[in-house]
Scaffold this active site. Sequence first.
Site, PDB file in Angstrom:
ATOM      1  N   CYS A 154       0.855  -1.053   0.120  1.00 31.81           N
ATOM      2  CA  CYS A 154       0.132  -0.418  -0.380  1.00 31.81           C
ATOM      3  C   CYS A 154       0.956   0.803   0.089  1.00 31.81           C
ATOM      4  CB  CYS A 154      -0.702  -0.162   1.098  1.00 31.81           C
ATOM      5  SG  CYS A 154       0.061   0.398   2.590  1.00 31.81           S
ATOM      6  N   HIS A 155       0.292   2.080   0.525  1.00 26.30           N
ATOM      7  CA  HIS A 155       0.877   3.579   0.089  1.00 26.30           C
ATOM      8  C   HIS A 155       2.217   3.776   1.636  1.00 26.30           C
ATOM      9  CE1 HIS A 155       1.267   8.345   0.441  1.00 26.30           C
ATOM     10  NE2 HIS A 155       2.399   7.844  -0.106  1.00 26.30           N
TER      11      HIS A 155
END
Length: 296
Positions: free
Chosen positions: A254-255
Amino acid sequence: MLRASHLPPIANPALGALRVSLFSCLSLSSPSSRLKVSKFAPFRTLIPPAFGPSSPHRSLLSLERVVPLRGLPCPKGTASFSAGSNSGGGREILVQHLLVKEDKLLVDLQHRILGGEDLSDLAVEYSVCPSKEEGGMLGWVRKGQMVPEFEEAAFNAPLNKVVRCKTKFGWHLLQVLSEREESVLQDIQPDELHAKMQDPNFLEEAQLIDVREPEEVSQASLPGFQVLPLRQFGNWGPEIDTKLDSQKDTYVLCHHGMRSLQVAKWLQTQGFQRVFNVAGGIHAYALKADQSIPTY
């Protein structure tokens, strides 16, 4: 970004003490569906209805509370009482139980189970543990997650044999419904992942998941990652068995590494044997492993 502080605390102190790890697998959708509901349903109940594009910072409730129902056998007619001797190393067990305060009531319930009644039905009626709402289901557990007396009894119980034990909470009748090899969930550092991705065979043998939203992926992405946005879980979650192979090494991105960690934990509950969370997410990957990847 989802933070650990957003995750709700365990509501019941006694239940939290019984299950001493952070994994509180006591949230099913309803008692009546404990043997029939799909494994997606418990996860679905943990997603706030308003979670969507209009609420980018809205947190998911803890995925650590998900209970897997894959392969859950019906225990009716199979219960008996025993005290086996199995080691618990390297395996996880699926456990249901009931808790009462009086040993006299416990003996009566033992006789009723031997007469053919179901432990889960009796748990709903008589158990004083909050898990009664789920038919006494505690979910998949491994050694080190339960209080010692309960753990010893559970990991020494043969499958489908009803065993009794006493803890500081009272008297328990417990039943191990299934067992499996203990799964692996661990972080992988960005530079280690980068090194693996230089091998063409890695991209063919592993399965890579990016759980960010499409607008994020358009700003920065890594080759070979299948995009399964977390906000669209309702679309891909129920079909996870057809989309992914639970026996393959699975890497989740993810980020910043928080959303991916939650999804990685959920995949582990669904029987995925080796799950790796990309530590720090694509942001850390861009800073530490490949500076050609833009940050945002």
